[in-house]
Design a protein around this motif. Structure first.
Motif, PDB file in Angstrom:
ATOM      1  N   ALA A   1      40.890  72.629 -15.732  1.00  0.00           N
ATOM      2  CA  ALA A   1      41.201  71.227 -15.454  1.00  0.00           C
ATOM      3  C   ALA A   1      40.669  70.392 -16.613  1.00  0.00           C
ATOM      4  CB  ALA A   1      40.559  70.786 -14.140  1.00  0.00           C
ATOM      5  N   TYR A   2      41.398  69.335 -16.938  1.00  0.00           N
ATOM      6  CA  TYR A   2      41.028  68.436 -18.038  1.00  0.00           C
ATOM      7  C   TYR A   2      40.924  67.006 -17.509  1.00  0.00           C
ATOM      8  CZ  TYR A   2      42.538  72.478 -20.695  1.00  0.00           C
ATOM      9  OH  TYR A   2      42.665  73.753 -21.179  1.00  0.00           O
TER      10      TYR A   2
ATOM     11  N   PRO B   1      42.602  65.279 -24.102  1.00  0.00           N
ATOM     12  CA  PRO B   1      41.430  65.370 -23.212  1.00  0.00           C
ATOM     13  C   PRO B   1      40.139  65.462 -24.015  1.00  0.00           C
ATOM     14  CG  PRO B   1      42.572  67.481 -23.302  1.00  0.00           C
ATOM     15  CD  PRO B   1      43.419  66.486 -24.052  1.00  0.00           C
ATOM     16  N   THR B   2      39.060  64.952 -23.421  1.00  0.00           N
ATOM     17  CA  THR B   2      37.744  65.009 -24.064  1.00  0.00           C
ATOM     18  C   THR B   2      36.781  65.922 -23.315  1.00  0.00           C
ATOM     19  OG1 THR B   2      37.007  63.058 -22.853  1.00  0.00           O
ATOM     20  CG2 THR B   2      37.997  62.686 -25.022  1.00  0.00           C
ATOM     21  N   ALA B   3      37.218  66.459 -22.169  1.00  0.00           N
ATOM     22  CA  ALA B   3      36.362  67.343 -21.371  1.00  0.00           C
ATOM     23  C   ALA B   3      37.231  68.359 -20.627  1.00  0.00           C
ATOM     24  CB  ALA B   3      35.535  66.526 -20.379  1.00  0.00           C
ATOM     25  N   GLU B   4      36.651  69.513 -20.401  1.00  0.00           N
ATOM     26  CA  GLU B   4      37.347  70.588 -19.701  1.00  0.00           C
ATOM     27  C   GLU B   4      36.385  71.277 -18.741  1.00  0.00           C
ATOM     28  OE1 GLU B   4      39.499  74.899 -20.668  1.00  0.00           O
ATOM     29  OE2 GLU B   4      38.348  73.890 -22.212  1.00  0.00           O
TER      30      GLU B   4
ATOM     31  N   ALA C   1      31.544  73.742 -17.662  1.00  0.00           N
ATOM     32  CA  ALA C   1      31.873  72.404 -18.158  1.00  0.00           C
ATOM     33  C   ALA C   1      31.757  72.428 -19.671  1.00  0.00           C
ATOM     34  CB  ALA C   1      30.923  71.362 -17.576  1.00  0.00           C
ATOM     35  N   LEU C   2      32.749  71.824 -20.339  1.00  0.00           N
ATOM     36  CA  LEU C   2      32.774  71.810 -21.805  1.00  0.00           C
ATOM     37  C   LEU C   2      33.117  70.415 -22.303  1.00  0.00           C
ATOM     38  CD1 LEU C   2      32.698  73.349 -24.521  1.00  0.00           C
ATOM     39  CD2 LEU C   2      35.145  73.758 -24.211  1.00  0.00           C
ATOM     40  N   ASP C   3      32.285  69.904 -23.211  1.00  0.00           N
ATOM     41  CA  ASP C   3      32.526  68.631 -23.886  1.00  0.00           C
ATOM     42  C   ASP C   3      33.413  68.936 -25.096  1.00  0.00           C
ATOM     43  OD1 ASP C   3      32.406  66.250 -25.297  1.00  0.00           O
ATOM     44  OD2 ASP C   3      30.256  66.001 -25.034  1.00  0.00           O
ATOM     45  N   MET C   4      34.575  68.290 -25.173  1.00  0.00           N
ATOM     46  CA  MET C   4      35.544  68.595 -26.216  1.00  0.00           C
ATOM     47  C   MET C   4      35.618  67.524 -27.313  1.00  0.00           C
ATOM     48  SD  MET C   4      38.544  69.981 -23.658  1.00  0.00           S
ATOM     49  CE  MET C   4      39.773  70.120 -24.943  1.00  0.00           C
ATOM     50  N   LYS C   5      34.711  66.536 -27.271  1.00  0.00           N
ATOM     51  CA  LYS C   5      34.767  65.466 -28.267  1.00  0.00           C
ATOM     52  C   LYS C   5      33.361  64.959 -28.584  1.00  0.00           C
ATOM     53  CE  LYS C   5      37.046  61.100 -29.295  1.00  0.00           C
ATOM     54  NZ  LYS C   5      37.892  60.023 -28.791  1.00  0.00           N
TER      55      LYS C   5
ATOM     56  N   ALA D   1      31.346  68.973 -14.288  1.00  0.00           N
ATOM     57  CA  ALA D   1      32.311  69.844 -13.620  1.00  0.00           C
ATOM     58  C   ALA D   1      32.144  69.617 -12.125  1.00  0.00           C
ATOM     59  CB  ALA D   1      32.048  71.306 -13.959  1.00  0.00           C
ATOM     60  N   GLN D   2      33.241  69.417 -11.428  1.00  0.00           N
ATOM     61  CA  GLN D   2      33.178  69.177  -9.985  1.00  0.00           C
ATOM     62  C   GLN D   2      34.069  70.154  -9.248  1.00  0.00           C
ATOM     63  OE1 GLN D   2      34.281  64.993  -9.576  1.00  0.00           O
ATOM     64  NE2 GLN D   2      32.121  64.428  -9.689  1.00  0.00           N
ATOM     65  N   TRP D   3      33.639  70.503  -8.034  1.00  0.00           N
ATOM     66  CA  TRP D   3      34.472  71.341  -7.171  1.00  0.00           C
ATOM     67  C   TRP D   3      34.333  70.852  -5.741  1.00  0.00           C
ATOM     68  CZ3 TRP D   3      32.873  74.126  -2.952  1.00  0.00           C
ATOM     69  CH2 TRP D   3      31.504  74.382  -2.834  1.00  0.00           C
ATOM     70  N   ARG D   4      35.326  71.178  -4.951  1.00  0.00           N
ATOM     71  CA  ARG D   4      35.292  70.912  -3.512  1.00  0.00           C
ATOM     72  C   ARG D   4      36.191  71.950  -2.842  1.00  0.00           C
ATOM     73  NH1 ARG D   4      38.935  65.344  -3.092  1.00  0.00           N
ATOM     74  NH2 ARG D   4      40.932  66.308  -3.608  1.00  0.00           N
ATOM     75  N   TYR D   5      35.922  72.166  -1.567  1.00  0.00           N
ATOM     76  CA  TYR D   5      36.848  73.006  -0.810  1.00  0.00           C
ATOM     77  C   TYR D   5      38.155  72.258  -0.686  1.00  0.00           C
ATOM     78  CZ  TYR D   5      33.239  76.394   0.288  1.00  0.00           C
ATOM     79  OH  TYR D   5      32.269  77.352   0.186  1.00  0.00           O
ATOM     80  N   ASN D   6      39.230  72.970  -0.528  1.00  0.00           N
ATOM     81  CA  ASN D   6      40.572  72.414  -0.501  1.00  0.00           C
ATOM     82  C   ASN D   6      40.647  71.089   0.265  1.00  0.00           C
ATOM     83  OD1 ASN D   6      43.309  72.129  -0.796  1.00  0.00           O
ATOM     84  ND2 ASN D   6      43.832  73.608   0.785  1.00  0.00           N
TER      85      ASN D   6
END
Length: 130
Positions: free
Chosen positions: A36-37, A43-46, A58-62, A70-75
């Protein structure tokens, strides 16, 4: 009679070989990696969720001075779990998570300036499977 025996032996050998080959060749040896971006263009983060090992990254792209979350949740749940990466440009941070096999998740990435800051400029939720 020898022809029938040879046909039977060859048939059994072929069936055994196909079971053997299919049995050791997993459909996806390394599992899936879901990404996800925070923007569709430039995008500046992935964030990534690796199904094999259930690793969230989590990756900083800039080089812009912002960290990433980085975030997650159940469906479609309202409870969001957020993980901050302030390591800087191009330095990923991983979290080893644990989910029930086959669980459906959603992931996204945001910008965040400090470990206790508020995530902002988040991308859309993307589906992932544990």
């Amino acid at each position: 009679m020898p022809y029938r025996r040879l046909t039977t032996v060859l048939g059994i050998a072929a069936a055994s070989a196909s079971v053997f080959v299919l049995g050791i060749a997993p459909a996806q040896a390394d599992g899936n990696v879901f990404r996800a971006y925070n923007a569709l263009t430039s995008p500046t983060a992935e964030t990534e969720f690796a199904q094999d090992g259930e690793i969230l990254t989590a990756l900083d792209m800039k080089k812009d001075g912002h960290g990433t979350a980085a975030q997650w949740r159940y469906n479609s749940s309202s409870a969001t779990h957020s993980y901050y990466n302030g390591n800087g440009y191009a330095v990923p941070k991983n979290w080893d998570l644990s989910f029930a096999e086959g669980a459906t998740l959603q992931i996204r990435v945001c910008l965040q300036d400090t470990s206790n800051g508020t995530p902002y400029s988040c991308g859309g939720w993307e589906y992932a499977k544990a």
